[in-house]
Write a protein that holds these residues in place. Structure first.
Motif, mmCIF file in Angstrom:
data_model
loop_
_atom_site.group_PDB
_atom_site.id
_atom_site.type_symbol
_atom_site.label_atom_id
_atom_site.label_comp_id
_atom_site.label_asym_id
_atom_site.label_seq_id
_atom_site.Cartn_x
_atom_site.Cartn_y
_atom_site.Cartn_z
ATOM 1 N N THR A 151 0.871 -1.173 0.000
ATOM 2 C CA THR A 151 0.000 0.000 0.000
ATOM 3 C C THR A 151 0.903 1.217 0.000
ATOM 4 N N ILE A 152 0.652 2.145 -0.929
ATOM 5 C CA ILE A 152 1.498 3.321 -1.081
ATOM 6 C C ILE A 152 0.656 4.573 -0.848
ATOM 7 N N TRP A 153 1.010 5.352 0.171
ATOM 8 C CA TRP A 153 0.406 6.674 0.343
ATOM 9 C C TRP A 153 1.301 7.671 -0.382
ATOM 10 N N PHE A 154 0.679 8.491 -1.211
ATOM 11 C CA PHE A 154 1.456 9.377 -2.085
ATOM 12 C C PHE A 154 0.911 10.792 -1.969
ATOM 13 N N GLU A 155 1.808 11.733 -1.709
ATOM 14 C CA GLU A 155 1.410 13.137 -1.578
ATOM 15 C C GLU A 155 1.162 13.743 -2.952
ATOM 16 N N GLY A 156 -0.051 14.287 -3.168
ATOM 17 C CA GLY A 156 -0.369 14.941 -4.430
ATOM 18 C C GLY A 156 -0.969 13.984 -5.447
ATOM 19 N N GLY A 157 -1.062 14.479 -6.684
ATOM 20 C CA GLY A 157 -1.654 13.689 -7.749
ATOM 21 C C GLY A 157 -0.653 12.755 -8.402
ATOM 22 N N ALA A 168 -2.310 -5.388 -9.559
ATOM 23 C CA ALA A 168 -2.720 -6.632 -8.901
ATOM 24 C C ALA A 168 -2.128 -6.767 -7.501
ATOM 25 N N ARG A 169 -1.018 -6.053 -7.239
ATOM 26 C CA ARG A 169 -0.337 -6.206 -5.948
ATOM 27 C C ARG A 169 -0.161 -4.903 -5.187
ATOM 28 N N HIS A 170 -0.311 -3.771 -5.862
ATOM 29 C CA HIS A 170 0.011 -2.483 -5.255
ATOM 30 C C HIS A 170 -1.199 -1.553 -5.281
ATOM 31 N N GLU A 171 -1.541 -1.000 -4.141
ATOM 32 C CA GLU A 171 -2.618 -0.017 -4.037
ATOM 33 C C GLU A 171 -2.005 1.356 -3.763
ATOM 34 N N ILE A 172 -2.378 2.352 -4.570
ATOM 35 C CA ILE A 172 -1.883 3.714 -4.385
ATOM 36 C C ILE A 172 -3.003 4.564 -3.800
ATOM 37 N N ARG A 173 -2.718 5.219 -2.675
ATOM 38 C CA ARG A 173 -3.667 6.135 -2.047
ATOM 39 C C ARG A 173 -3.072 7.535 -2.141
ATOM 40 N N ALA A 174 -3.487 8.279 -3.150
ATOM 41 C CA ALA A 174 -2.891 9.572 -3.455
ATOM 42 C C ALA A 174 -3.813 10.712 -3.042
ATOM 43 N N GLY A 175 -3.196 11.875 -2.796
ATOM 44 C CA GLY A 175 -3.967 13.070 -2.472
ATOM 45 C C GLY A 175 -3.230 13.959 -1.492
ATOM 46 N N ASP A 176 -3.930 14.969 -1.007
ATOM 47 C CA ASP A 176 -3.356 15.911 -0.055
ATOM 48 C C ASP A 176 -3.528 15.399 1.369
ATOM 49 N N ARG A 177 -3.010 16.169 2.322
ATOM 50 C CA ARG A 177 -3.118 15.854 3.751
ATOM 51 C C ARG A 177 -2.549 14.461 4.041
ATOM 52 N N LEU A 178 -1.322 14.255 3.612
ATOM 53 C CA LEU A 178 -0.679 12.950 3.701
ATOM 54 C C LEU A 178 -0.617 12.432 5.135
ATOM 55 N N VAL A 179 -0.152 13.255 6.066
ATOM 56 C CA VAL A 179 0.014 12.802 7.451
ATOM 57 C C VAL A 179 -1.317 12.357 8.033
ATOM 58 N N ALA A 180 -2.353 13.147 7.814
ATOM 59 C CA ALA A 180 -3.668 12.799 8.351
ATOM 60 C C ALA A 180 -4.178 11.496 7.748
ATOM 61 N N ARG A 181 -3.956 11.291 6.454
ATOM 62 C CA ARG A 181 -4.435 10.073 5.813
ATOM 63 C C ARG A 181 -3.708 8.839 6.345
ATOM 64 N N VAL A 182 -2.398 8.958 6.526
ATOM 65 C CA VAL A 182 -1.644 7.824 7.053
ATOM 66 C C VAL A 182 -2.098 7.490 8.471
#
Length: 234
Positions: A151-157, A168-182
């Motif tokens: 699972t990858i949290w990514f800052e921005g677009g 199939a193996r990697h989920e990307i969770r992108a967007g703003d407010r990275l710390v809060a999302r994590v």
């Protein structure tokens, strides 16, 4: 190492850092804010070898003062003596250099401090936290740990950026407010994956905040956590 690298260069010399002159052979604008440069390595890779997430310090002149920033190697090829670099074009001397770099331009590179320690046991899941500046390292990490879902949290677009992920193996969770999302997502995910590996590579302040949270509040042992600040705002 050139004589103009100041106290940072002097310290690295004492630590037996290895220095090379690399030459630009080509450039591509991946997006308006993300640029890839191709370089010859000046003998670097044959001397140092290659490992996952390997990075070098590049030296720039900033108003006459030496200025170094770290960049992860992309597609290093020791036999050919070549590699690429990818730049998230922030404001600052490094971004200014990358925007205008052309074939024949040279850049000094120092190899010191880079390393990769494979987690043992192999993680049941990888939790990676990054941003455009650390995308090459994220890609390299996932390639090295190719048996582990991530699972990858990514800052921005993510539009147009060169992710090397497998849906199939990697989920990307992108967007703003990275710390809060994590902080909202990670506690429950860690409960489901006690042998996970947490990897953090953002700007220095974000990295410090999240690494302290993961260690102290979530109790992830240090051998299951890697955190490195990749850049500072200009």
């Amino acid at each position: 190492m050139g004589q103009g690298h100041g106290w940072e260069g002097a310290v690295l010399r004492l630590l037996r850092a290895k220095d090379f002159v690399c030459t630009v052979t080509g450039a591509e604008d991946v997006t308006p804010h993300y640029r890839r440069l191709h370089l010859t390595d000046g003998g670097m890779l044959a001397t140092t070898g290659v490992h996952p997430t390997m990075w070098v310090r590049l030296w720039f002149s900033d108003a006459g003062k030496p200025h170094q920033r770290a960049y992860t190697l992309v597609d290093p090829d020791p036999a050919a003596g070549t590699f690429s670099l990818e730049f998230a074009l922030h404001e600052g001397r490094a971004g200014d250099w990358a925007r205008t770099a052309k074939p024949g331009d040279t850049i000094e590179a120092t190899v010191h401090g880079t390393g990769f320690e494979r987690p043992d046991p192999e993680p049941t899941h990888v939790f990676a936290i990054g941003d455009p500046a650390s995308l090459p390292a994220v890609n390299s990490l996932l390639e090295a740990l190719d048996s582990s879902p991530a699972t990858i949290w990514f800052e921005g677009g993510t539009d147009g950026l060169p992710f090397r992920t497998d849906p199939a193996r990697h989920e990307i969770r992108a967007g703003d407010r990275l710390v809060a999302r994590v902080k909202a997502d990670l506690p429950d995910l860690l409960k489901a994956h006690p042998d996970a590996y947490v990897w953090i590579a953002c700007d220095t302040a974000t990295t410090r905040t999240l690494s302290a949270y993961v260690r102290k509040e979530l109790g992830v042992p240090k051998q299951r956590l890697h955190a490195l600040g990749y850049w500072r705002p200009a």
